[in-house]
Design a protein around this motif. Structure first.
Motif, PDB file in Angstrom:
ATOM      1  N   GLU A   3      58.435  38.683  76.530  1.00 55.12           N
ATOM      2  CA  GLU A   3      58.484  37.764  75.397  1.00 55.12           C
ATOM      3  C   GLU A   3      59.876  37.169  75.223  1.00 55.12           C
ATOM      4  OE1 GLU A   3      57.381  35.489  72.143  1.00 55.12           O
ATOM      5  OE2 GLU A   3      56.213  36.443  73.745  1.00 55.12           O
ATOM      6  N   ILE A   4      60.910  37.963  75.425  1.00 62.77           N
ATOM      7  CA  ILE A   4      62.288  37.455  75.310  1.00 62.77           C
ATOM      8  C   ILE A   4      62.549  36.392  76.360  1.00 62.77           C
ATOM      9  CG2 ILE A   4      64.720  38.081  75.604  1.00 62.77           C
ATOM     10  CD1 ILE A   4      64.009  40.799  74.365  1.00 62.77           C
ATOM     11  N   GLU A   5      62.159  36.664  77.601  1.00 63.03           N
ATOM     12  CA  GLU A   5      62.402  35.702  78.683  1.00 63.03           C
ATOM     13  C   GLU A   5      61.535  34.459  78.528  1.00 63.03           C
ATOM     14  OE1 GLU A   5      61.889  37.960  82.258  1.00 63.03           O
ATOM     15  OE2 GLU A   5      63.905  38.835  82.133  1.00 63.03           O
ATOM     16  N   ARG A   6      60.364  34.608  77.923  1.00 62.09           N
ATOM     17  CA  ARG A   6      59.517  33.442  77.693  1.00 62.09           C
ATOM     18  C   ARG A   6      60.165  32.478  76.714  1.00 62.09           C
ATOM     19  NH1 ARG A   6      56.206  31.322  74.186  1.00 62.09           N
ATOM     20  NH2 ARG A   6      56.571  32.970  72.635  1.00 62.09           N
ATOM     21  N   ARG A   7      60.891  33.010  75.768  1.00 59.23           N
ATOM     22  CA  ARG A   7      61.494  32.172  74.731  1.00 59.23           C
ATOM     23  C   ARG A   7      62.735  31.434  75.207  1.00 59.23           C
ATOM     24  NH1 ARG A   7      60.683  34.974  68.864  1.00 59.23           N
ATOM     25  NH2 ARG A   7      58.582  35.788  69.240  1.00 59.23           N
ATOM     26  N   SER A   8      63.400  31.975  76.216  1.00 55.94           N
ATOM     27  CA  SER A   8      64.620  31.324  76.686  1.00 55.94           C
ATOM     28  C   SER A   8      64.795  31.542  78.178  1.00 55.94           C
ATOM     29  CB  SER A   8      65.841  31.879  75.938  1.00 55.94           C
ATOM     30  OG  SER A   8      67.029  31.348  76.480  1.00 55.94           O
TER      31      SER A   8
END
Length: 227
Positions: A3-8
């Motif tokens: 989820e973190i990598e999806r956001r940025s």
């Protein structure tokens, strides 16, 4: 992480699994930005976890991010359900124990229980045999290579083992206070505070994320620090 990598696209999360002491040491030496560790709530000043962790914790420089609470307990072969109440029973009955590795938070909890119950490690059959994860311990028990070990309810449930709760514990993420305003940490905190994360973790037996993402000082969260 996903989820973190999806956001940025500018954030890459390198996730590694090791014991709590090793994680804290890595943060102190600049080998990581976030160190996960867990602390049982029965610990006190001078306890095994306090002694193991204190050299790496710097109240003026570090902050804690609450991640989850969970319960440590005894994972047992199903046939032993209701027959074991603690380490005294394990020693007296000669049950085969599987331990966690030195430096892991669970090993520190185990050693504290042994001290509190006045049981010597040499009285525990298998104390010197180590595994590196909760699921590894559970697998040994499920395959009849051991009778009992310390771990979390989620691992016991996954492999159909009996579980005897012993102590609640807090799982924290330790970070430098100076890094809290950085974009990657802000994204992490946002994810931890959102219902989606909490719903996913709620599927694991024994976990509670009601305070996930809360930032606290060491002296306000750790039982031995005082205020």
């Amino acid at each position: 992480r996903e989820e973190i990598e999806r956001r940025s696209s500018a954030i890459f999360v390198d996730l590694r699994f090791s014991g709590s002491e090793e994680n804290l040491k890595a943060l102190a030496h600049g080998a990581c930005d976030i160190a996960g560790f867990h602390c049982a709530r029965n610990q006190r000043k001078g306890s095994v976890q306090h002694v193991g962790y204190r050299r790496w914790l710097k109240p003026k420089e570090h902050r804690l991010i609450r991640f989850a609470t969970r319960v440590q307990g005894l994972m047992l072969r199903p046939s032993l359900a209701g027959q074991v109440t603690g380490f005294t029973d394990i020693a007296q009955r000669g049950l085969r124990f599987i331990n966690r590795q030195k430096g892991s938070g669970t090993r520190l909890v185990t050693d504290q229980f042994l001290a509190d119950q006045h049981v010597q490690p040499r009285e525990i059959a298998g104390y010197q045999i180590e595994e590196y994860t909760h699921l590894g311990v559970a697998t040994r028990i499920a395959s009849n290579a051991a009778d009992v070990g310390v771990g979390i309810e989620a691992a016991a449930q996954q492999l159909g083992l009996a579980f005897l709760p012993l102590v609640p514990e807090d799982y924290f993420l330790l970070v430098a206070q100076s890094s809290l305003e950085l974009a990657p940490l802000q994204t992490l905190i946002e994810v931890l505070r959102e219902p989606t994360f909490r719903r996913r973790v709620a599927q694991l037996a024994g976990y509670d994320t009601g305070e996930a993402g809360e930032i606290v000082r060491l002296e306000d969260a750790l039982p031995w620090q005082g205020r």
